[in-house]
Design a protein around this motif. Structure first.
Motif, PDB file in Angstrom:
ATOM      1  N   ASN A   1      -4.952   4.850   8.295  1.00  0.00           N
ATOM      2  CA  ASN A   1      -5.356   3.850   9.278  1.00  0.00           C
ATOM      3  C   ASN A   1      -4.706   4.065  10.639  1.00  0.00           C
ATOM      4  O   ASN A   1      -5.315   3.789  11.674  1.00  0.00           O
ATOM      5  CB  ASN A   1      -5.004   2.449   8.769  1.00  0.00           C
ATOM      6  N   PHE A   2      -3.462   4.535  10.623  1.00  0.00           N
ATOM      7  CA  PHE A   2      -2.706   4.701  11.860  1.00  0.00           C
ATOM      8  C   PHE A   2      -2.025   6.074  11.826  1.00  0.00           C
ATOM      9  O   PHE A   2      -1.055   6.255  11.101  1.00  0.00           O
ATOM     10  CB  PHE A   2      -1.662   3.589  12.003  1.00  0.00           C
ATOM     11  N   PRO A   3      -2.551   7.035  12.573  1.00  0.00           N
ATOM     12  CA  PRO A   3      -2.059   8.415  12.466  1.00  0.00           C
ATOM     13  C   PRO A   3      -0.603   8.605  12.864  1.00  0.00           C
ATOM     14  O   PRO A   3       0.027   9.568  12.449  1.00  0.00           O
ATOM     15  CB  PRO A   3      -2.994   9.191  13.399  1.00  0.00           C
ATOM     16  N   ASP A   4      -0.064   7.686  13.680  1.00  0.00           N
ATOM     17  CA  ASP A   4       1.344   7.804  14.068  1.00  0.00           C
ATOM     18  C   ASP A   4       1.899   6.415  14.366  1.00  0.00           C
ATOM     19  O   ASP A   4       1.167   5.420  14.386  1.00  0.00           O
ATOM     20  CB  ASP A   4       1.518   8.731  15.278  1.00  0.00           C
ATOM     21  N   ARG A   5       3.201   6.353  14.589  1.00  0.00           N
ATOM     22  CA  ARG A   5       3.868   5.072  14.845  1.00  0.00           C
ATOM     23  C   ARG A   5       3.316   4.404  16.100  1.00  0.00           C
ATOM     24  O   ARG A   5       3.169   3.182  16.163  1.00  0.00           O
ATOM     25  CB  ARG A   5       5.377   5.288  14.975  1.00  0.00           C
TER      26      ARG A   5
ATOM     27  N   VAL B   1       0.862  -1.194   0.000  1.00  0.00           N
ATOM     28  CA  VAL B   1       0.000   0.000   0.000  1.00  0.00           C
ATOM     29  C   VAL B   1       0.891   1.233   0.000  1.00  0.00           C
ATOM     30  O   VAL B   1       2.103   1.151   0.176  1.00  0.00           O
ATOM     31  CB  VAL B   1      -0.935   0.023   1.233  1.00  0.00           C
ATOM     32  N   GLY B   2       0.283   2.408  -0.186  1.00  0.00           N
ATOM     33  CA  GLY B   2       1.026   3.653  -0.141  1.00  0.00           C
ATOM     34  C   GLY B   2       1.131   4.179   1.283  1.00  0.00           C
ATOM     35  O   GLY B   2       0.378   3.780   2.173  1.00  0.00           O
ATOM     36  N   ASN B   3       2.074   5.092   1.486  1.00  0.00           N
ATOM     37  CA  ASN B   3       2.241   5.702   2.805  1.00  0.00           C
ATOM     38  C   ASN B   3       0.955   6.358   3.299  1.00  0.00           C
ATOM     39  O   ASN B   3       0.635   6.315   4.486  1.00  0.00           O
ATOM     40  CB  ASN B   3       3.355   6.761   2.760  1.00  0.00           C
ATOM     41  N   ALA B   4       0.228   6.977   2.367  1.00  0.00           N
ATOM     42  CA  ALA B   4      -1.003   7.667   2.757  1.00  0.00           C
ATOM     43  C   ALA B   4      -2.009   6.685   3.352  1.00  0.00           C
ATOM     44  O   ALA B   4      -2.740   7.021   4.295  1.00  0.00           O
ATOM     45  CB  ALA B   4      -1.608   8.380   1.552  1.00  0.00           C
ATOM     46  N   THR B   5      -2.056   5.480   2.812  1.00  0.00           N
ATOM     47  CA  THR B   5      -2.981   4.459   3.338  1.00  0.00           C
ATOM     48  C   THR B   5      -2.590   4.062   4.748  1.00  0.00           C
ATOM     49  O   THR B   5      -3.458   3.856   5.613  1.00  0.00           O
ATOM     50  CB  THR B   5      -2.979   3.221   2.425  1.00  0.00           C
ATOM     51  N   VAL B   6      -1.281   3.948   5.001  1.00  0.00           N
ATOM     52  CA  VAL B   6      -0.824   3.622   6.351  1.00  0.00           C
ATOM     53  C   VAL B   6      -1.286   4.701   7.320  1.00  0.00           C
ATOM     54  O   VAL B   6      -1.880   4.401   8.369  1.00  0.00           O
ATOM     55  CB  VAL B   6       0.712   3.488   6.404  1.00  0.00           C
TER      56      VAL B   6
END
Length: 213
Positions: free
Chosen positions: A58-62, A50-55
């Protein structure tokens, strides 16, 4: 007379969005195990396809991503034990399933993240931790009552050994010790069976003991 406006139902996540979230969490777990919690997000996105934007959608931060991984691992291990208990009615078999699935989920590699990288009191983490601790305690109590499990051990003892025996020795690749892990865990499980053949030093370890140490 005013016409009542029907309440709008919350939109359910699309199936593809749920699959993306699951792929991200799976890829993150694998990479956290291999490289630690600081692995770059773009590498996780690449492995998940997936792309970084998709990550970040779903998950705003680490921290949110790490928490999702840790909670999902704890949930899967307790669910595996729950299924074993429902299928067989054998509490010791359920305990064995829990121990071996915990190793497969690389729970030992994720344990340090539970104490060092994010808020331990987050409601999701507390709920997942409570589920796994309570269910493991229930399995052990039932196994003791059935005369299958020695009575001088606690949940903390099981968690310590699972963590230690499924963690690779220094200088050893994590993925290269699978052929030893389940063998050694089974030796440990056999040592838990009643009747006990030796007296253990000290007292049974609880999860509270581990949190205080």
């Amino acid at each position: 007379m005013q016409t009542a406006i029907p309440a709008q139902k919350a939109a359910r996540p699309r199936a593809d969005a749920l699959r993306n979230r699951e792929r991200i969490a799976t890829a993150a777990r694998e990479m956290f195990v291999e490289f630690g919690p600081e692995v770059p997000i773009d590498e996780i996105a690449r492995r998940a396809g997936v792309g970084n934007a998709t990550v970040y959608r779903n998950f705003p931060d680490r921290e949110a991503l790490v928490r999702e991984v840790v909670c999902s691992v704890m949930d899967r291990t307790s669910e595996a034990a729950e299924r074993a208990l429902a299928e067989t009615g054998d509490a010791f078999a359920a305990l064995e399933r829990f121990v071996h699935v915990s190793a497969d989920e690389r729970i030992s590699a994720l344990c340090p993240m539970m104490s060092s990288t994010f808020d331990q009191n987050h409601p999701d983490l507390e709920a997942a931790r409570k589920r796994i601790e309570e269910f493991t305690a229930e399995i052990m109590e039932r196994a003791m009552a059935a005369g299958q499990l020695r009575t001088d051990v606690g949940v903390g003892d099981v968690m310590v050994v699972v963590s230690q025996l499924s963690r690779p020795p220094a200088g050893t690749a994590c993925m290269n010790i699978d052929r030893f892990v389940h063998r050694h865990l089974q030796l440990f499980l056999d040592g838990l069976r009643a009747p006990a053949h030796s007296e253990l030093p000290g007292k049974a370890a609880t999860m509270e003991d581990l949190r205080r140490s």
